[in-house]
Design a protein around this motif. Structure first.
Motif, PDB file in Angstrom:
ATOM      1  N   ASN A 126       0.812  -1.229   0.000  1.00 38.01           N
ATOM      2  CA  ASN A 126       0.000   0.000   0.000  1.00 38.01           C
ATOM      3  C   ASN A 126       0.840   1.271   0.000  1.00 38.01           C
ATOM      4  O   ASN A 126       0.321   2.364  -0.259  1.00 38.01           O
ATOM      5  CB  ASN A 126      -0.934   0.012   1.215  1.00 38.01           C
ATOM      6  CG  ASN A 126      -2.057  -1.006   1.084  1.00 38.01           C
ATOM      7  OD1 ASN A 126      -2.604  -1.172   0.010  1.00 38.01           O
ATOM      8  ND2 ASN A 126      -2.379  -1.681   2.171  1.00 38.01           N
ATOM      9  N   SER A 127       2.151   1.141   0.281  1.00 39.88           N
ATOM     10  CA  SER A 127       3.030   2.303   0.267  1.00 39.88           C
ATOM     11  C   SER A 127       3.505   2.651  -1.150  1.00 39.88           C
ATOM     12  O   SER A 127       4.117   3.704  -1.360  1.00 39.88           O
ATOM     13  CB  SER A 127       4.250   2.053   1.164  1.00 39.88           C
ATOM     14  OG  SER A 127       5.009   0.957   0.672  1.00 39.88           O
ATOM     15  N   GLU A 128       3.222   1.765  -2.113  1.00 36.76           N
ATOM     16  CA  GLU A 128       3.621   2.018  -3.502  1.00 36.76           C
ATOM     17  C   GLU A 128       2.533   2.823  -4.218  1.00 36.76           C
ATOM     18  O   GLU A 128       1.343   2.574  -4.028  1.00 36.76           O
ATOM     19  CB  GLU A 128       3.834   0.704  -4.250  1.00 36.76           C
ATOM     20  CG  GLU A 128       4.955  -0.165  -3.735  1.00 36.76           C
ATOM     21  CD  GLU A 128       5.094  -1.437  -4.563  1.00 36.76           C
ATOM     22  OE1 GLU A 128       5.307  -1.328  -5.784  1.00 36.76           O
ATOM     23  OE2 GLU A 128       4.954  -2.541  -3.991  1.00 36.76           O
ATOM     24  N   ARG A 129       2.968   3.768  -5.058  1.00 33.74           N
ATOM     25  CA  ARG A 129       2.012   4.543  -5.847  1.00 33.74           C
ATOM     26  C   ARG A 129       1.736   3.769  -7.144  1.00 33.74           C
ATOM     27  O   ARG A 129       2.456   3.887  -8.136  1.00 33.74           O
ATOM     28  CB  ARG A 129       2.544   5.948  -6.145  1.00 33.74           C
ATOM     29  CG  ARG A 129       2.724   6.809  -4.911  1.00 33.74           C
ATOM     30  CD  ARG A 129       2.848   8.296  -5.247  1.00 33.74           C
ATOM     31  NE  ARG A 129       3.811   8.574  -6.295  1.00 33.74           N
ATOM     32  CZ  ARG A 129       5.120   8.725  -6.107  1.00 33.74           C
ATOM     33  NH1 ARG A 129       5.623   8.604  -4.873  1.00 33.74           N
ATOM     34  NH2 ARG A 129       5.918   8.996  -7.110  1.00 33.74           N
ATOM     35  N   VAL A 130       0.691   2.947  -7.083  1.00 36.70           N
ATOM     36  CA  VAL A 130       0.321   2.111  -8.229  1.00 36.70           C
ATOM     37  C   VAL A 130      -1.172   2.247  -8.505  1.00 36.70           C
ATOM     38  O   VAL A 130      -1.959   2.595  -7.613  1.00 36.70           O
ATOM     39  CB  VAL A 130       0.685   0.629  -7.992  1.00 36.70           C
ATOM     40  CG1 VAL A 130       2.193   0.443  -7.922  1.00 36.70           C
ATOM     41  CG2 VAL A 130       0.026   0.106  -6.715  1.00 36.70           C
ATOM     42  N   VAL A 131      -1.554   1.963  -9.758  1.00 34.40           N
ATOM     43  CA  VAL A 131      -2.957   2.078 -10.148  1.00 34.40           C
ATOM     44  C   VAL A 131      -3.356   0.944 -11.093  1.00 34.40           C
ATOM     45  O   VAL A 131      -2.511   0.316 -11.731  1.00 34.40           O
ATOM     46  CB  VAL A 131      -3.254   3.415 -10.858  1.00 34.40           C
ATOM     47  CG1 VAL A 131      -2.996   4.600  -9.955  1.00 34.40           C
ATOM     48  CG2 VAL A 131      -2.453   3.527 -12.157  1.00 34.40           C
TER      49      VAL A 131
END
Length: 211
Positions: free
Chosen positions: A121-126
């Motif tokens: 959840n700390s990664e900026r992913v979409v």
């Protein structure tokens, strides 16, 4: 001066500008339903086809970026509209930002489609709606997302927000995505200064070209 009687062809030609104007409203800005002509409705500030009516005035229109429904998916007592396409991508594409947990055991279900991995959840992913995901052609690429509060962040595309299928184990029981979704991790919401508990917010996005 005697009045000239118009023949059927002349009448049709006179009416053509009206028809063209009606179709040209696809993709144009709007604030209320009354701002859109014909069977069009105001979606994310732009006039588009109404999936409930089944209008196809914007389908295939290069300028409006219209996208017609592909069909329906029955999930228990609910029926969801399905899409294989999404609105045309521009330098400021209107979208709805939703929240997704890409980690193992999260509401994203299976591992991310692009790399077969779960993401913290700390990664900026979409994940992008099926049309924007474009068969995986945007996998691993960065997009720029801008919220109405003026804040902007970047995020990596790692998954598809399936607009055709849902309500099964593979999709963690969730219904199909609409065709204008950017499904983002907690880190993206935090970077935009948004509270993920809101559920859905309007944003714009574009491809982020890193040089």
């Amino acid at each position: 001066m005697a009045l000239k009687v118009l023949g059927p062809l002349s009448i049709i030609l006179l009416l053509l500008p009206y028809v063209a104007n009606a179709v040209s409203s696809c993709g144009e800005s709007c604030n209320t339903l009354d701002d859109c002509s014909g069977n069009l409705i105001c979606i994310n500030g732009n006039c588009n086809d109404d999936p409930d009516v089944g209008s196809h005035e914007c389908s295939g229109s290069g300028g409006g970026g219209g996208c017609s429904p592909a069909g329906n998916l029955q999930c228990g007592d609910n029926t969801y509209t399905t899409y294989t396409c999404s609105p045309r991508v521009t330098s400021s594409t209107a979208a709805k930002l939703t929240n997704n947990d890409f980690s193992e055991g999260g509401d994203g279900g299976s591992p991310s489609e692009c790399d077969g991995n779960f993401h913290d959840n700390s990664e900026r992913v979409v994940a992008l709606s099926t049309g924007w995901y474009a068969g995986g052609s945007r996998c691993g690429k960065m997009i720029s997302i801008t919220a109405k509060n003026g804040k902007t962040t970047t995020a990596k595309v790692v998954d598809e927000c399936d607009s055709m299928n849902g309500c099964d184990d593979e999709h963690a029981g969730q219904p199909p995505c609409h065709n204008n979704i950017v499904d983002a991790s907690d880190a993206v919401w935090k970077a935009l200064g948004l509270n993920k508990d809101i559920g859905t917010v309007h944003v714009t996005w574009a491809m982020a070209y890193i040089v």
